[in-house]
Design a protein around this motif. Structure first.
Motif, short mmCIF file in Angstrom:
data_model
loop_
_atom_site.label_atom_id
_atom_site.label_comp_id
_atom_site.label_asym_id
_atom_site.label_seq_id
_atom_site.Cartn_x
_atom_site.Cartn_y
_atom_site.Cartn_z
N PRO A 107 -24.43 1.59 -4.89
CA PRO A 107 -25.52 1.63 -4.34
C PRO A 107 -25.81 2.64 -3.95
CG PRO A 107 -24.53 -0.51 -3.27
CD PRO A 107 -23.72 0.92 -4.10
N ARG A 111 -29.14 5.78 -5.40
CA ARG A 111 -30.05 5.67 -4.29
C ARG A 111 -30.15 7.59 -4.86
NH1 ARG A 111 -27.83 2.24 -0.37
NH2 ARG A 111 -26.24 4.01 -0.04
N GLU A 141 -25.33 -3.14 -9.46
CA GLU A 141 -25.94 -2.34 -8.28
C GLU A 141 -26.47 -1.31 -8.53
OE1 GLU A 141 -22.21 -2.09 -5.70
OE2 GLU A 141 -21.22 -3.69 -6.35
N PRO A 144 -31.37 -2.53 -8.15
CA PRO A 144 -32.30 -2.84 -7.39
C PRO A 144 -32.89 -1.18 -6.84
CG PRO A 144 -30.47 -4.30 -6.63
CD PRO A 144 -30.16 -3.44 -7.64
N HIS A 145 -32.22 -0.66 -6.66
CA HIS A 145 -33.22 1.38 -7.18
C HIS A 145 -33.66 1.57 -8.30
CE1 HIS A 145 -30.29 1.28 -3.68
NE2 HIS A 145 -29.78 0.85 -4.43
N LYS A 173 -31.36 -12.96 -9.71
CA LYS A 173 -30.68 -11.90 -9.01
C LYS A 173 -31.59 -10.47 -8.50
CE LYS A 173 -26.83 -9.25 -8.81
NZ LYS A 173 -26.09 -9.66 -8.28
N LEU A 174 -32.52 -10.07 -8.96
CA LEU A 174 -33.59 -9.29 -8.13
C LEU A 174 -34.46 -9.19 -7.71
CD1 LEU A 174 -33.21 -6.60 -11.34
CD2 LEU A 174 -31.57 -6.65 -9.45
N HIS A 175 -34.91 -11.04 -8.49
CA HIS A 175 -36.48 -10.82 -7.36
C HIS A 175 -36.84 -12.78 -6.94
CE1 HIS A 175 -37.55 -8.71 -11.46
NE2 HIS A 175 -38.10 -7.90 -10.79
N ASN A 186 -40.30 -6.16 -8.93
CA ASN A 186 -39.84 -4.99 -8.76
C ASN A 186 -38.12 -4.81 -8.52
OD1 ASN A 186 -40.52 -2.36 -8.99
ND2 ASN A 186 -40.51 -2.07 -6.96
#
Length: 355
Positions: A107, A111, A141, A144-145, A173-175, A186
Motif C-alpha cells: 500500500p 500511494r 494491494e 486501490p491506488h 474486491k475493489l468495488h 473506481n
C-alpha cells in the motif's frame, strides 16, 4: 496523472511486453515499475543506457529498505535505471523469495506511485507490471491506488473465460460487487486483448459484449497486435524499425484511446486532490495563527480612578524642609505602563510551506 496497473489471470499473455510497449509511447513522462512479486524480466532482456546490464539490486529490492522508513514519491527516482532507449524503469525482484522484504509495504508503494504525478519536482505517470494475479498475490494491494487496472488476455476461449471471471472477482474486491453498464467503479477495470490485427476489432466488440452481459464491471479498452517480431525488437533481440512494427502502432492507438476515454477524469481527480491539499494547507496555517495569537499577552490597561483621586494626583506635592526617612528615599514609585510600554514581547507564527 495516474497509476496504471497491468496484470493477467493465468499463463503468459505478454504483460511485460504490453507494459513496455505502452510505456514506450506514453504521451507524458512515465515510470515503468516491475511490481510482479514473482520477479521481473527486464534485467534479463534489456540493456541499460550505458550499454551494460541493468543492476538487479537497484529497484524494487533497494526500495524495500527505504519504504520501511516512509516513502516520499520523489524518492522513487533514486531507485530508477534508464534503459538503452531512454525508458525509465524500476527493476523488479530477482526471485519470488525476495518479495518477503516487501511484506506490508505494497500500500505504501501504491500511494507513492499514485502521487508521483503530482510531484512538484519530477512528475510522472506510473505503469506497473504486476504479473499474474491469480491466488493471493500481494500486488493486488496496489490496485486501490490505481486509476486504471488493465487485464491483458489472449483470445483463446479459455483465456477469455478466465479474464471474464477475473474481472468479476476484481470488481467484487475493489468495488464491493459487480457493476452495470451505467455504474462503473473506481479504479476502472479494462481489458486489453492481444490479437491478430485482421479480426481484432470484431473480437474486441464480442468480448466487450460478454463482459457487459456478465456485469463484470470491466470493458475492452483496446487491442495490441500479436506481433512476435515486434516483441523481439522491443526486447532488443532483433533489428528493425520498431516504430513501424504492428506492436508499437497498436500500442499508440491504445494509449490515445485511454487518454481520450479517461484523461479528463484523471485530470479532474488530480485537480480535486490539489484542491484538497490546498484546503488542508490553509487549515494548518489558520491553526498555527490561532495558536500564535493565544500566546500573545494583552497589554495592561490603566485602571480608572475616581475623579477626586485624579484631582489629588494632579496637584504637585508640597515641599517639606525636614528630611525623609531612609526607606522613603529609596522608594521610587513607577508608572506600571512606563515600565512595560508594550505589554509583552513580539510573538511570531510560522506557517509551513506547501509542498
Amino acid at each position: 496523472m495516474a497509476l496504471i496497473a497491468l496484470a493477467a489471470d493465468k499463463g503468459s499473455p505478454g504483460v511485460t511486453t504490453a507494459a513496455v510497449a505502452l510505456a514506450a509511447v506514453w504521451p507524458r513522462r512515465v515510470l515503468l515499475a516491475e511490481t510482479d512479486p514473482a520477479g521481473g524480466d527486464l534485467v534479463y532482456r534489456s540493456a541499460a543506457a550505458h550499454g551494460g546490464p541493468l543492476n538487479p539490486n537497484t529497484g524494487m529490492l533497494s526500495i524495500a529498505a527505504t519504504a520501511r522508513r516512509g516513502l516520499v514519491p520523489d524518492q522513487l527516482w533514486d531507485h530508477v535505471q534508464p534503459l538503452s532507449g531512454g525508458l525509465e524503469v524500476l527493476v523488479g525482484l530477482g526471485i519470488a523469495e525476495q518479495a518477503a522484504g516487501l511484506a506490508g509495504l505494497w500500500p505504501t508503494l501504491g500511494r507513492a506511485f499514485a502521487s508521483l504525478a503530482d510531484s512538484p519536482h519530477a512528475p510522472a505517470d506510473v505503469i506497473a507490471d504486476c504479473g499474474r494475479i491469480s491466488g493471493d498475490t500481494p500486488a493486488v494491494e496496489l490496485f486501490p491506488h490505481a486509476a486504471l487496472v488493465l487485464l491483458i488476455s489472449r483470445t483463446e476461449p479459455e483465456a477469455l473465460a478466465r479474464v471474464r471471471d477475473r474481472a468479476a472477482a476484481l470488481a467484487t474486491k475493489l468495488h464491493g460487487g459487480p457493476r452495470g453498464a451505467a455504474n462503473l467503479g473506481n479504479p476502472a477495470i479494462g481489458v486489453v486483448l492481444v490479437a491478430d490485427t485482421g479480426n481484432a476489432a470484431k473480437l474486441a466488440s464480442q468480448v466487450n459484449d460478454m463482459l457487459v452481459h456478465a456485469q463484470t464491471g470491466a470493458r475492452v479498452v483496446g487491442t495490441l497486435a500479436d506481433d512476435p517480431a515486434g516483441a523481439e525488437q522491443l526486447a532488443g533481440r532483433r533489428r528493425g524499425r520498431l516504430d513501424k512494427s504492428l506492436l508499437i502502432r497498436s500500442a499508440r492507438k491504445v494509449t490515445a484511446d485511454l487518454y481520450q476515454q479517461y484523461g479528463a477524469a484523471w485530470t479532474a481527480s488530480a485537480n480535486a486532490q490539489h484542491h484538497q491539499q490546498a484546503q488542508a494547507q490553509a487549515q494548518a496555517q489558520a491553526q498555527q495563527q490561532a495558536q500564535a495569537q493565544q500566546h500573545v499577552q494583552p497589554q495592561p490597561q490603566p485602571q480608572a480612578q475616581p475623579q477626586a483621586q485624579q484631582h489629588a494626583q494632579a496637584q504637585p506635592p508640597q515641599q517639606v524642609s525636614h528630611p525623609q526617612p531612609p526607606h522613603a528615599q529609596q522608594y521610587q514609585p513607577q508608572n506600571p505602563q512606563a515600565a512595560h510600554p508594550h505589554g509583552g514581547g513580539p510573538v511570531t507564527g510560522h506557517a509551513g510551506a506547501g509542498r
